[in-house]
Design a protein around this motif. Structure first.
Motif, PDB file in Angstrom:
ATOM      1  N   SER A   1     -12.951   6.344   9.097  1.00 27.30           N
ATOM      2  CA  SER A   1     -12.272   6.032   8.009  1.00 27.30           C
ATOM      3  C   SER A   1     -10.660   6.309   8.337  1.00 27.30           C
ATOM      4  CB  SER A   1     -12.674   6.650   6.639  1.00 27.30           C
ATOM      5  OG  SER A   1     -14.059   6.101   6.514  1.00 27.30           O
ATOM      6  N   ASN A   2     -10.524   7.616   8.398  1.00 28.52           N
ATOM      7  CA  ASN A   2      -9.288   8.044   8.962  1.00 28.52           C
ATOM      8  C   ASN A   2      -9.406   9.498   9.621  1.00 28.52           C
ATOM      9  OD1 ASN A   2      -6.408   7.369   8.503  1.00 28.52           O
ATOM     10  ND2 ASN A   2      -6.485   9.106   7.183  1.00 28.52           N
TER      11      ASN A   2
ATOM     12  N   ILE B   1     -22.134   7.239   1.591  1.00 29.11           N
ATOM     13  CA  ILE B   1     -21.411   6.386   1.209  1.00 29.11           C
ATOM     14  C   ILE B   1     -20.171   6.862   0.881  1.00 29.11           C
ATOM     15  CG2 ILE B   1     -21.086   4.603  -0.663  1.00 29.11           C
ATOM     16  CD1 ILE B   1     -24.016   4.184  -0.650  1.00 29.11           C
ATOM     17  N   LYS B   2     -19.117   6.138   1.214  1.00 35.62           N
ATOM     18  CA  LYS B   2     -17.844   6.694   1.168  1.00 35.62           C
ATOM     19  C   LYS B   2     -17.097   5.915  -0.135  1.00 35.62           C
ATOM     20  CE  LYS B   2     -17.568   7.309   6.248  1.00 35.62           C
ATOM     21  NZ  LYS B   2     -16.955   6.792   7.319  1.00 35.62           N
TER      22      LYS B   2
ATOM     23  N   THR C   1      -6.598   5.066  -2.939  1.00 42.30           N
ATOM     24  CA  THR C   1      -6.480   5.106  -1.385  1.00 42.30           C
ATOM     25  C   THR C   1      -7.708   4.663  -0.582  1.00 42.30           C
ATOM     26  OG1 THR C   1      -6.942   7.428  -1.321  1.00 42.30           O
ATOM     27  CG2 THR C   1      -4.639   7.150  -1.467  1.00 42.30           C
ATOM     28  N   PRO C   2      -7.428   4.350   0.468  1.00 42.44           N
ATOM     29  CA  PRO C   2      -8.448   3.798   1.089  1.00 42.44           C
ATOM     30  C   PRO C   2      -9.571   4.690   1.798  1.00 42.44           C
ATOM     31  CG  PRO C   2      -6.514   3.047   2.433  1.00 42.44           C
ATOM     32  CD  PRO C   2      -6.446   4.037   1.398  1.00 42.44           C
ATOM     33  N   PRO C   3     -10.686   4.584   2.146  1.00 40.15           N
ATOM     34  CA  PRO C   3     -11.686   5.359   2.696  1.00 40.15           C
ATOM     35  C   PRO C   3     -11.012   6.600   3.760  1.00 40.15           C
ATOM     36  CG  PRO C   3     -12.699   3.359   2.660  1.00 40.15           C
ATOM     37  CD  PRO C   3     -11.300   3.172   2.209  1.00 40.15           C
ATOM     38  N   GLY C   4     -11.390   7.754   3.568  1.00 45.18           N
ATOM     39  CA  GLY C   4     -10.785   8.735   4.665  1.00 45.18           C
ATOM     40  C   GLY C   4      -9.467   9.277   4.305  1.00 45.18           C
ATOM     41  N   HIS C   5      -8.859   8.803   3.141  1.00 43.54           N
ATOM     42  CA  HIS C   5      -7.825   9.532   2.692  1.00 43.54           C
ATOM     43  C   HIS C   5      -8.347  10.344   1.526  1.00 43.54           C
ATOM     44  CE1 HIS C   5      -6.369   6.184   5.128  1.00 43.54           C
ATOM     45  NE2 HIS C   5      -5.155   6.731   5.135  1.00 43.54           N
ATOM     46  N   PRO C   6      -8.720  11.681   1.653  1.00 47.94           N
ATOM     47  CA  PRO C   6      -9.385  12.413   0.714  1.00 47.94           C
ATOM     48  C   PRO C   6      -8.645  12.535  -0.609  1.00 47.94           C
ATOM     49  CG  PRO C   6      -9.095  13.632   2.661  1.00 47.94           C
ATOM     50  CD  PRO C   6      -8.388  12.365   2.821  1.00 47.94           C
ATOM     51  N   GLU C   7      -9.308  12.086  -1.833  1.00 47.76           N
ATOM     52  CA  GLU C   7      -8.802  12.588  -3.062  1.00 47.76           C
ATOM     53  C   GLU C   7      -9.748  13.567  -3.813  1.00 47.76           C
ATOM     54  OE1 GLU C   7      -8.255   8.863  -5.525  1.00 47.76           O
ATOM     55  OE2 GLU C   7      -7.765   7.735  -3.835  1.00 47.76           O
TER      56      GLU C   7
ATOM     57  N   TYR D   1       0.696  -1.216  -0.063  1.00 48.15           N
ATOM     58  CA  TYR D   1      -0.253  -0.015  -0.170  1.00 48.15           C
ATOM     59  C   TYR D   1       0.910   1.278  -0.003  1.00 48.15           C
ATOM     60  CZ  TYR D   1      -2.579   3.952   1.831  1.00 48.15           C
ATOM     61  OH  TYR D   1      -3.236   5.033   2.046  1.00 48.15           O
TER      62      TYR D   1
ATOM     63  N   TYR E   1      -4.864  13.791   0.364  1.00 48.27           N
ATOM     64  CA  TYR E   1      -3.920  13.101   1.009  1.00 48.27           C
ATOM     65  C   TYR E   1      -2.702  12.803   0.067  1.00 48.27           C
ATOM     66  CZ  TYR E   1      -1.856   8.839   3.196  1.00 48.27           C
ATOM     67  OH  TYR E   1      -1.203   7.974   3.673  1.00 48.27           O
TER      68      TYR E   1
ATOM     69  N   GLN F   1      -8.994  15.924   9.026  1.00 46.66           N
ATOM     70  CA  GLN F   1      -8.302  15.652   7.993  1.00 46.66           C
ATOM     71  C   GLN F   1      -9.187  14.869   6.730  1.00 46.66           C
ATOM     72  OE1 GLN F   1      -6.289  12.284   5.405  1.00 46.66           O
ATOM     73  NE2 GLN F   1      -8.200  12.091   6.779  1.00 46.66           N
ATOM     74  N   GLU F   2     -10.365  14.495   7.012  1.00 46.98           N
ATOM     75  CA  GLU F   2     -11.208  14.321   6.269  1.00 46.98           C
ATOM     76  C   GLU F   2     -11.863  15.374   5.250  1.00 46.98           C
ATOM     77  OE1 GLU F   2     -13.770  10.869   6.684  1.00 46.98           O
ATOM     78  OE2 GLU F   2     -12.482   9.669   8.156  1.00 46.98           O
TER      79      GLU F   2
END
Lengths: 377, 377, 377, 377
Positions: free
Chosen positions: A252-253, D288-289, D305-311, A9, A313, A270-271
């Motif tokens: 989530s984070n 829904i994330k 990236t996984p949920p919670g890592h903003p794109e 990852y 991120y 952060q979100e």
């Protein structure tokens, strides 16, 4: 790059981030403990097969022998291998970018930090959240006295993905994170609590005086904590609460920092990283947006698009990479780094993180619940 | 009503709330320590001058002598006077609705709780946040196992209005709250931390096992804490963090509760009280609205309007008043109270609150930072 | 009160709201078309049986004959009966509080507004959303020029509860709202679009010049629109968009107003009514809270609790009732009303609402999609 | 790349986005109308000076002559030059990635779309918002019938940065956007309204039947609209409202889409792009994330990236570039493109956008406010 091969990852995050601004090029690597698999992976990344190595020792030796050798190495391996790898590259004269935690044990961290200082090499540690522009904005405003003397800090890093025993259901990511040999003494506190601790210190500039902690392990059979509560006392009288959790369903984070001072407060989540929320004595709440005119140079150099175009991120991570590049280039040309090369997380921050985890676990394990001071603050 | 005269904040809230559903009528009172001012105030409230009294003793005696005597008394005086007033009414056979904290000292709280039990009188304590329908919904869902066994509780009650020394600038509200004689041993922890503690216990049904606490006083010259950090251990293994603060700029009345269980989590924020946020193992976040079809009877009986028509603080307070009425009527007619008369905060909750504050202050004052168990949990 | 008996939704809202501040007392009523059922209901409300009437005509006659006659009547009957009832009370010299829309037809609205003017009676119309303190704050700030000349207004009122044909599934509330004879010519536009239109005009002070509209009926078999799109042109050049819908799933009661001017903008959302969001040319977003020091007198007189203690729909409705009381008392004593008795929705606002609906339906029905000007603006 | 030289905003976005996933390499360009400045800029981008051209004609000729010629060209010049440049490349056999709008005039758009079809070249148009994973998720869910037949669409794109006459204060970006020769007939409707229109059509799959529009110019001296209101009628009976504005203070980049169907609704807000909000007939609101397990393949291939890592915006843009690469590679190898190469905005979408703007302006300019059908839908 060492580590970060097929299926990894964080290696992928490093690659995307280093590429984003065009300042770095990935030209060599030892991507996998399985040398064959590592070479296959290197091909997919367009790496010259001559520079795809079986292990880091081979890489150090071979790169050292080339004229067009790498500028720096990114270490994306499991925590307990960071130290020997970093040492090998540093001793060979290379600069280093290391995933956090810098090492799995306090002993290693002390040694690595000392080696870094003595060698004069650059060692950057990827405390991601300090890459966000609005975190820099917050730091600058606190430093400029906008919220007055800090009184209390509320910082948390809740996650949900380890709420069940996925380490026994094939999750490699969860597996090494719950293994004391690979992860170190802290579970959630080591994996994510250190991020929270670094973020709070980064923004406030406060130095920790002492802490007392209560760790829990909620998922049966897990060897490390998956939930940590820590009370903090900073030098100068400020206080803090820190919560990290790997079992907090719904998060989530959820990195969140709130800093309360005598004249105002600052909140960052952060979100929703493009906003900084300011409150002041006049009872108003102000939302400041990434990209706004009024932001500091520190924030502006870490942003690529106008307000309203969300950055996240990967851009924050890329800001660290851009900063590392600038720091290294500046040293090479004997000049001061520009703003993006300043306020970077380096080896000493790495050491502070490991020392923090150690003190947390010590405090928890002592029946007397003592207030302890980490070895480095 | 005793207390709550001209300019009183909480007395007015009691009056509006008792009136809202038409179940109570304000017919008598001793509204002020200044009897004259109290009588003048009574007139503005349409009280028969014959039933406007100089002090609570006069009121007890005179009401006892009437056929159409009051059903219950609401005590809205400063904390340290709650006990003698409540005792006088209880001993005369009246039911009591008492502002929180139930008393200023643990000794008084123990005595009042005992007297209540022995007398068979109803003593309701206005822990306001347990009047909100979505808090009842949360309680019901936890009790029904919807989120599984509770692991950790994050509860906070930050306020901003005492961030400066307004007690020296003419604020009567701040003045008594910072005076140990009037407020008791706890500052923020006594004034608002108890609300947070009650709310967490109310929703989770968990019993506190022990706590350790760190108090601070940030505004110079203040005699009591204005910021409190508490780590909680509940029976059965759940843990919690509690933060109360009177100096947290940006927080108007930021009561927030988050409960994390094995199968899900629940979040409720008092400044957006018409929503309950649920998360579950499937990674979805669900917003449930006050007034929705799917809600429990417990929530439905505490709501007056359809979803989307915000109800707030006064309606929550009115729900307590409606509940107190139902509890008293049910006892009078020897039947079980309906749902609105159940799960009410009573004398024992009041005692638990005072015992909690006592243990927090004890833990903080002890250099050894012990884990202490409150006298009543 | 006329109407509002057993099971009535809005009658109950009127009763709670009138009681909340203690300024009104419900002493008489003709609550039901079924006189028997009306009398039974009156008993539950503590009404003297002598003043529980079989119908409004009886009520007018009997109350007129009493010394202690009512001060005003609240009309909570179906729309098409508002006019005859209001007329009877006005002609007998009573003041009137009337649910909106003031009448079901434009003809009746014109007649009632004229009668009101000629009679000198007070006729208040419950445009609820103009009871919210932050709506008054918005109005005041626009009037004071804080956002400069208004350019565009975005106003919407989406609802979800009629997304299926519940009028055929036993919902009395949906049944009369979808019946042209009872509701008037407009469906969603008449029931809720008028609220949106009133709110926009109230806050901006703008006068409508013309409109063009597109109505839809999405639920099969429904005789009236359940979704309306309207483009607005105001005098002076400002423009607007208005959307009302009864089939917008996810919207409980989604009244939202956004006003954009040359120097700033204001946003208010009814489901979070304690906040007003301001933006200005400097790129900052500011959240202003109900109860804040900086608010106008207009907002302050309409609030009962400090910031952070949510007030909502019932408090807004109660503000209208408090305002009606003040307006009537002021007229009785020949003085100017205080701020709470100013800026109230009255008969002319009622007429404007009905004229708006009429113009919307006319515009929609005309194949040429003309820009039309309502009869009264 | 043609255009996008020193100081260009969108050119930089194209470069970052194409680099992010490593699928594209920038190897040649004609970056500036000033050939010298263009060459200087090319050097900063590491372009081989042999492949830095004076203008697009030179570039077409020279690249055609190389074995290692470019795969495709990105056109980032002002709108009115898109057509001749695109034609030159297409006729030489190159694939094209073109900024939106595809052309400045409807005539050009028709010609370019025809040329594209006949040539078999790939022409991608960067309708950015269709690059977001949660927008694809929304599209998929609507297509799968999750919200039932669509009833109404509310779509808006408000911006604030042109609220004053910055085109006269040195803003090059504002200058060409307010110049009909460079921007085409539409102001806000052409610059951003087309994005909104494309997004609504993309997610719902609906085909526009007709529209009627009201345009305004609020900033004095501006030649084009800076605020547009449009009512939409889709084939099959669905309706829509579209608002675009360049003067909506408080909106950084406020793209918002809400789609209401018979069984549910979907909302997406670009400034919080990692969430999709679903409502259904049961009254629940579901968040829904991005990154969640339950998402469609369409969404998953567009996330890193996984949920919670903003794109955010750059990742969405990069998704378009990744899609264009996949579409071109698939055609080259005669296979069907994978999911990331599907549902891409192409020349026909570009034509639809230009036709939409034309119809909007026509409708507005006609005193009879007709419902018009765009030339292509």
């Amino acid at each position: 790059m060492v580590g970060g091969g097929q299926g990894a990852y964080i290696g992928n995050i490093h690659r995307i981030s280093s590429r984003l601004d065009g300042a770095w090029q990935l030209v060599a690597g030892a991507f996998d403990v399985d040398a064959e698999r590592g070479r296959a992976f290197a091909l997919t990344q367009g790496i010259d097969p001559d520079r795809s190595y079986g292990d880091y020792k081979e890489m150090v030796a071979a790169e050292l022998a080339r004229e067009d050798r790498i500028d720096a190495v990114a270490i994306c391996t499991p925590n307990f291998t960071h130290y020997p790898i970093a040492r090998a590259f540093i001793e060979a004269g290379f600069d280093v970018i290391c995933e956090k935690p810098i090492t799995a044990t306090l002993e290693d961290a002390v040694a690595l930090e000392e080696l870094t200082r003595e060698s004069g090499r650059f060692v950057g540690v990827t405390y991601t959240y300090s890459g966000y522009p609005m975190v820099h904005e917050a730091r600058k405003r606190v430093a400029d006295g906008e919220i007055g003397r800090v009184r209390t800090v509320q910082v948390e890093y809740p996650l949900e993905w380890m709420a069940t025993a996925i380490e026994h259901q094939g999750s490699a990511q969860a597996s090494w994170r719950t293994d004391p040999k690979k992860n170190g003494r802290g579970g959630s506190i080591g994996d994510i609590g250190t991020h929270a601790y670094h973020l709070a210190g980064f923004v406030t500039g406060l130095k920790l005086k002492s802490l007392t902690a209560d760790l829990s392990t909620f998922v049966e059979g897990r060897a490390l904590d998956d939930n940590a509560h820590v009370m903090l006392r900073y030098e100068g009288g400020a206080r803090g609460l820190l919560w990290s959790s790997q079992v907090a369903l719904g998060n989530s984070n959820g990195v969140r920092l709130r800093v309360f001072g005598e004249k105002g407060s600052l909140s960052w989540f952060q979100e929703q990283p493009n906003e900084l929320v300011l409150a002041s004595l006049d009872g108003r709440t102000l939302i400041i947006k990434r990209g706004a005119e009024e932001l500091s140079e520190d924030a502006k150099v870490r942003t690529r698009t106008p307000p309203g175009h969300p950055e996240g991120y990967l851009e924050a991570f890329a800001n660290l990479y851009a900063g590392f590049a600038e720091a290294i280039l500046a040293r090479q040309s004997g000049r001061d780094p520009g703003p993006i090369g300043q306020n970077l997380p380096t080896a000493y921050d790495g050491l502070k993180g490991v020392a923090f985890v150690d003190a947390v676990v010590d405090s928890h394990e002592d029946a007397n619940q003592p207030w302890l001071t980490p070895l480095a603050v």
